[in-house]
Motif scaffolding. Structure first.
Motif, PDB file in Angstrom:
ATOM      1  N   ALA A  13      12.432  -2.564  -1.685  1.00  0.00           N
ATOM      2  CA  ALA A  13      12.363  -3.559  -2.763  1.00  0.00           C
ATOM      3  C   ALA A  13      13.222  -4.770  -2.412  1.00  0.00           C
ATOM      4  N   GLN A  14      14.407  -4.492  -1.929  1.00  0.00           N
ATOM      5  CA  GLN A  14      15.331  -5.586  -1.567  1.00  0.00           C
ATOM      6  C   GLN A  14      14.701  -6.485  -0.504  1.00  0.00           C
ATOM      7  N   ALA A  15      14.079  -5.876   0.513  1.00  0.00           N
ATOM      8  CA  ALA A  15      13.472  -6.653   1.603  1.00  0.00           C
ATOM      9  C   ALA A  15      12.283  -7.458   1.073  1.00  0.00           C
ATOM     10  N   LEU A  16      11.492  -6.873   0.167  1.00  0.00           N
ATOM     11  CA  LEU A  16      10.356  -7.613  -0.404  1.00  0.00           C
ATOM     12  C   LEU A  16      10.850  -8.815  -1.197  1.00  0.00           C
ATOM     13  N   LEU A  17      11.951  -8.637  -1.884  1.00  0.00           N
ATOM     14  CA  LEU A  17      12.461  -9.703  -2.753  1.00  0.00           C
ATOM     15  C   LEU A  17      13.152 -10.810  -1.966  1.00  0.00           C
ATOM     16  N   THR A  18      13.761 -10.460  -0.858  1.00  0.00           N
ATOM     17  CA  THR A  18      14.541 -11.459  -0.113  1.00  0.00           C
ATOM     18  C   THR A  18      13.849 -11.930   1.164  1.00  0.00           C
ATOM     19  N   GLY A  19      12.867 -11.155   1.636  1.00  0.00           N
ATOM     20  CA  GLY A  19      12.216 -11.488   2.905  1.00  0.00           C
ATOM     21  C   GLY A  19      13.056 -11.103   4.116  1.00  0.00           C
ATOM     22  N   LEU A  31       0.470  -8.285   2.944  1.00  0.00           N
ATOM     23  CA  LEU A  31       0.200  -6.873   2.680  1.00  0.00           C
ATOM     24  C   LEU A  31       1.235  -6.018   3.416  1.00  0.00           C
ATOM     25  N   HIS A  32       1.804  -5.056   2.693  1.00  0.00           N
ATOM     26  CA  HIS A  32       2.878  -4.223   3.234  1.00  0.00           C
ATOM     27  C   HIS A  32       2.506  -2.754   3.117  1.00  0.00           C
ATOM     28  N   LEU A  72       0.846  -1.193   0.000  1.00  0.00           N
ATOM     29  CA  LEU A  72       0.000   0.000   0.000  1.00  0.00           C
ATOM     30  C   LEU A  72       0.880   1.241   0.000  1.00  0.00           C
ATOM     31  N   CYS A  73       0.818   1.967  -1.111  1.00  0.00           N
ATOM     32  CA  CYS A  73       1.542   3.246  -1.236  1.00  0.00           C
ATOM     33  C   CYS A  73       0.501   4.306  -1.536  1.00  0.00           C
ATOM     34  N   ALA A  74      -0.642   4.217  -0.867  1.00  0.00           N
ATOM     35  CA  ALA A  74      -1.797   5.043  -1.222  1.00  0.00           C
ATOM     36  C   ALA A  74      -1.846   6.338  -0.424  1.00  0.00           C
ATOM     37  N   GLY A  75      -0.730   6.736   0.180  1.00  0.00           N
ATOM     38  CA  GLY A  75      -0.670   8.010   0.900  1.00  0.00           C
ATOM     39  C   GLY A  75      -1.774   8.088   1.945  1.00  0.00           C
ATOM     40  N   ALA A  76      -2.465   9.236   1.964  1.00  0.00           N
ATOM     41  CA  ALA A  76      -3.495   9.461   2.985  1.00  0.00           C
ATOM     42  C   ALA A  76      -4.651   8.474   2.872  1.00  0.00           C
TER      43      ALA A  76
END
Ligand code: FAD
Length: 377
Positions: free
Chosen positions: A358-364, A337-338, A192-196
């Motif tokens: 991105a790195q954390a999403l890709l590697t866990g 969900l992040h 979720l990068c939906a701001g407010a």
């Protein structure tokens, strides 16, 4: 950029503002399949932002040192992607003749003590009038000029759209909570990068809102066809918004009088921040327009009256957190969900933190982010 990551991972990024667009870019550059849902940047805060990058204002701790590298991240992004609207400019932190001289002296001393030691130059009111003819006659006490970087929202939108298209990122319209829930079943992760609008989406999904997440309604006036000769961003030395966010209590309205080149040209006059309005109801527009016009004319007395009467008001809700650190990482209640939202100086934080996210999403591996205290709280 992540190396050696399986390209079969697929991600859904919800929200195409600064945070979502940069995260989608880094995920796609690492070879992941990425869907980016959401409308243009002008639908959110990014499209009406000043786009300033105060890389020198981030503190001296480990995170501050990391965030101070934001300019090199922007330049590297622009080297890879082509023009993203990133340009050097100056910032003038102005004060008025009516401001308390003790408060001005304290704020100037704080600038002198910045760990990054940016070059500071004192400008008198006369210096400002001659550098920016629209300022002539403004009742200014003076200003401190500092080096700045500005990301033009229009240029950023154009450049990042092309880069995302080249990388094969799929664009989707905005998603409601039901569609998001369905898509969660087949993506490896959604962010979720939906701001407010992140908080109401969480609520509709029956998930709790992080305790530090807030929003305010921002207001700016757009004047088309006129340009600032100086191409400078002008903001108050004694701006109050940051303190108000940190205090999490106080005035309903903060008006920090400022001027900035508009997205793709023109002039923006800002900025109001309302802390007591609901997301459903933006502040009353007529009074807001008058308030901002008075602030603009105070700084730019030579604005032609025809330009003032054609000015257009834009109101957008802007997310922030009460500890001024963004929210990143998986939600404890729904690990698929992040969040990547709640920026306070987004144009410093997002370009530095998007590759780490991105790195954390890709590697866990979320340890590098948890060390900085940025994981969801
Ligand atoms: C006048 C003004 C001046 C500013 N100046 C600066 C500055 O100089 N420097 C700085 O660092 N910061 C500045 N900011 C703050 C900065 O602009 C924001 O913090 C930043 O743009 C936030 O980016 P974002 O991507 O998190 O949110 P947004 O830009 O708000 O993007 C979120 C996007 O998600 C979309 N969305 C919402 N719901 C959904 C859904 N269900 N599905 C899909 N999409 C959805 C929205 O439409 C929006 O486009 C300023 C803000 C304003 C208003």
């Amino acid at each position: 950029m992540a190396v050696g990551v399986p390209s079969s991972l697929n991600f859904l990024v919800v929200g195409g503002g600064l945070g979502g667009a940069l995260l989608a870019l880094h995920l796609a550059e690492a070879g992941a399949q990425v869907e980016l849902a959401g409308g243009p940047m002008s639908a959110g805060a990014t499209g009406w932002s000043y786009g300033g990058v105060p890389w020198w204002g981030v503190g001296s701790d480990e995170l501050g040192q990391l965030l101070a590298t934001a300019p090199s991240h922007w330049h590297a992004l622009q080297d890879r992607c082509g023009d993203l609207g990133v340009n050097s400019c100056n910032l003038w932190l102005h004060w008025s003749e009516l401001d308390s001289s003790a408060a001005v002296a304290a704020a100037r001393a704080a600038l002198d003590a910045l760990p990054q030691q940016p070059r500071l130059e004192h400008l008198s009111a006369e210096d400002l009038w001659s550098a920016e003819p629209l300022c002539q006659g403004a009742a200014l006490g003076g200003a401190i000029q500092m080096p700045y970087l500005r990301v033009d929202p229009d240029g950023f939108q154009r450049g990042i759209d092309q880069a995302l298209q080249r990388l094969g990122v799929t664009r989707l319209p905005p998603l409601d909570a039901a569609s998001l829930s369905q898509r969660l079943e087949y993506v490896d992760a959604a962010v979720l990068c939906a701001g407010a609008l992140s908080a109401p989406l969480l609520q509709q999904l029956d998930l709790p809102r992080p305790s530090v997440l807030r929003f305010s309604w921002a207001g700016v006036l757009q004047i088309e066809r006129l340009q600032l000769t100086s191409k400078t961003i002008i903001m108050p030395l004694l701006g109050q918004r940051r303190q108000r966010q940190l205090a999490d209590a106080g005035q309903a309205l903060v008006l920090d009088p400022g001027i900035c080149p508009g997205p793709g040209g023109g002039i923006l006059i800002g900025q109001t921040s309302w802390f007591d309005q609901s997301l459903e109801h933006s502040p009353e527009p007529q009074a807001e327009q008058q308030r901002l016009m008075a602030a603009g004319q105070g700084l730019l007395p030579q604005l032609p009256s025809a330009a003032c009467s054609a000015a257009r008001l834009h109101q957008r809700p802007v997310a922030y957190t009460t500890d001024l650190l963004p929210l990143m990482g998986p939600l404890p209640e729904c690990s698929k969900l992040h969040l990547f939202t709640g920026f306070s100086v987004a144009f410093v934080q997002a370009p530095v933190l998007a590759p780490l996210m991105a790195q954390a999403l890709l590697t866990g591996d979320w340890k590098p982010l948890s060390c900085f205290g940025l994981l969801n709280r």
